[in-house]
Design a protein around this motif. Structure first.
Motif, short mmCIF file in Angstrom:
data_model
loop_
_atom_site.label_atom_id
_atom_site.label_comp_id
_atom_site.label_asym_id
_atom_site.label_seq_id
_atom_site.Cartn_x
_atom_site.Cartn_y
_atom_site.Cartn_z
N LYS A 76 0.83 -1.22 0.00
CA LYS A 76 0.00 0.00 0.00
C LYS A 76 0.86 1.27 0.00
O LYS A 76 0.50 2.25 -0.65
N THR A 131 0.68 7.12 7.26
CA THR A 131 0.21 7.28 8.64
C THR A 131 0.82 6.24 9.59
O THR A 131 0.86 6.47 10.80
N TYR A 158 2.69 6.15 14.12
CA TYR A 158 2.71 5.16 15.21
C TYR A 158 4.14 4.64 15.43
O TYR A 158 4.56 4.38 16.54
N ARG A 159 4.86 4.50 14.31
CA ARG A 159 6.25 4.03 14.42
C ARG A 159 7.13 5.07 15.12
O ARG A 159 8.01 4.73 15.89
N SER A 174 4.53 -0.32 17.77
CA SER A 174 3.62 0.63 17.12
C SER A 174 2.19 0.06 17.11
O SER A 174 1.23 0.81 17.30
N ALA A 175 2.07 -1.26 16.93
CA ALA A 175 0.72 -1.86 16.92
C ALA A 175 0.08 -1.81 18.32
O ALA A 175 -1.14 -1.70 18.45
N ALA A 227 -1.04 1.75 18.78
CA ALA A 227 -2.19 2.02 17.91
C ALA A 227 -3.51 1.59 18.51
O ALA A 227 -4.57 1.94 18.01
N ARG A 243 -4.99 7.79 19.32
CA ARG A 243 -5.63 7.83 17.99
C ARG A 243 -6.41 9.13 17.83
O ARG A 243 -6.47 9.70 16.76
N GLY A 284 -2.83 3.60 5.43
CA GLY A 284 -2.79 3.12 6.81
C GLY A 284 -3.74 1.96 7.02
O GLY A 284 -3.81 1.04 6.20
N ARG A 285 -4.50 2.01 8.13
CA ARG A 285 -5.43 0.93 8.46
C ARG A 285 -6.87 1.42 8.57
O ARG A 285 -7.81 0.66 8.39
N ASP A 286 -7.01 2.71 8.93
CA ASP A 286 -8.35 3.26 9.21
C ASP A 286 -8.65 4.47 8.37
O ASP A 286 -9.46 5.31 8.74
N ARG A 305 0.52 -9.13 13.81
CA ARG A 305 0.21 -7.70 13.75
C ARG A 305 -1.11 -7.47 13.00
O ARG A 305 -1.94 -6.67 13.42
N ASP A 339 -4.32 -5.69 14.51
CA ASP A 339 -4.92 -4.54 13.83
C ASP A 339 -6.39 -4.77 13.48
O ASP A 339 -7.20 -3.85 13.51
N ARG A 361 -8.63 -5.07 17.20
CA ARG A 361 -8.65 -4.06 18.27
C ARG A 361 -9.99 -3.33 18.26
O ARG A 361 -10.68 -3.27 17.23
O1 C5P Z 1 1.70 0.71 8.00
P1 C5P Z 1 2.70 0.31 9.05
O2 C5P Z 1 3.01 -1.15 9.01
O3 C5P Z 1 3.94 1.15 8.98
O4 C5P Z 1 2.00 0.63 10.44
C1 C5P Z 1 2.56 0.25 11.67
C2 C5P Z 1 1.44 -0.03 12.67
O5 C5P Z 1 0.77 1.20 12.96
C3 C5P Z 1 0.35 -0.98 12.17
O6 C5P Z 1 0.61 -2.33 12.42
C4 C5P Z 1 -0.86 -0.50 12.94
O7 C5P Z 1 -0.95 -1.12 14.20
C5 C5P Z 1 -0.62 0.98 13.14
N1 C5P Z 1 -1.39 1.83 12.23
C6 C5P Z 1 -2.71 2.08 12.56
N2 C5P Z 1 -3.44 2.93 11.80
C7 C5P Z 1 -2.92 3.51 10.73
C8 C5P Z 1 -1.59 3.25 10.35
C9 C5P Z 1 -0.85 2.37 11.13
O8 C5P Z 1 -3.23 1.54 13.54
N3 C5P Z 1 -3.67 4.36 10.02
#
Ligand code: C5P
Length: 219
Positions: free
Chosen positions: A13, A31, A35-36, A93-94, A97, A103, A127-129, A178, A182, A185
């Motif tokens: 992505k 994004t 978190y990282r 980071s997870a 998150a 958030r 990202g994820r959301d 992870r 994700d 949660r």
């Molecule tokens: O995308 P990436 O692997 O770098 O993201 C690291 C962690 O940050 C993800 O595993 C997730 O837990 C969290 N994250 C999130 N929401 C986002 C982007 C990342 O929860 N929009």
């Protein structure tokens, strides 16, 4: 225009987001880096996923407040660094998150960036959301996934240069854990929204994924 890209870890992505941003002249916000960055900052203070959460699975108010202070001071967009990609930082980071207070602060920062992108042309967030929470109004949404074994191979190739000890099997295990964290949660879980265009990148290279996405945007 706003473009939202969500997907599993190492699904491609970020590569798609960068490719689209370059083609369209839009601003790009990774994004996950937010978190990282938080994870790396508290890791440097001696916190790991093992001592951030107590035996009852709870993060102390003191740690949440400390994280909130760091989060409030973040200026977007952040620049990438190899240390941010390390496995222990991915784990941490997870965990971060999953904290609603963090958030919430990041939600405001991401929306501010998306509503006033420096280029004024358009913005792409991955990202994820993004499609579900951050930019539900985005006209174009993608959800990217690939077979876990293929994602692990890609992440291995990426991480090899960063740490000599990295192993493909532990990466696969980490990605699966992870993704599960994700997806399950309570706050802003990873999910494909109904209006997202799905791309399985398992058998595709980066250029092919980009072409499919551009065809969808122009279609
Ligand atoms: O995308 P990436 O692997 O770098 O993201 C690291 C962690 O940050 C993800 O595993 C997730 O837990 C969290 N994250 C999130 N929401 C986002 C982007 C990342 O929860 N929009």
């Amino acid at each position: 225009m706003k473009i939202a890209i969500d997907g599993t870890a190492a699904s491609g992505k970020g590569t798609l987001a960068k490719g689209l941003a370059k083609k369209l002249g839009y601003d790009y916000l990774d994004t996950g880096l937010l978190y990282r960055r938080l994870a790396l900052d508290i890791y440097k203070k001696g916190l790991t996923k093992f001592n951030l959460i107590n035996e009852r699975g709870i993060i102390s108010n003191a740690n949440i407040n400390m994280l909130a202070d760091i989060t409030l001071n973040l200026t977007l967009p952040l620049s990438d660094h190899p240390d941010l990609r390390k496995q222990e930082i991915s784990h941490l980071s997870a965990v971060i998150a999953s904290i609603p207070e963090i958030r919430e602060i990041l939600f405001k920062k991401q929306r501010m960036f998306a509503n006033k992108p420096p280029s004024k042309a358009g913005v792409i967030l991955d990202g994820r959301d993004i499609g579900s929470v951050i930019l539900p109004e985005a006209k174009i949404k993608f959800f990217i996934d690939a077979k876990p074994e293929i994602r692990a191979k890609r992440r291995y190739a990426e991480l090899k240069g960063l740490s000599a000890e990295v192993q493909e099997e532990t990466i696969l295990d980490d990605l699966i854990k992870r993704d599960k964290a994700d997806r399950t949660r309570h706050v802003a879980p990873l999910k494909q929204v109904p209006d997202a265009f799905f791309i399985d990148s398992s058998a595709l290279n980066a250029d092919e994924v980009l072409q499919i996405a551009l065809n969808y945007i122009n279609g």
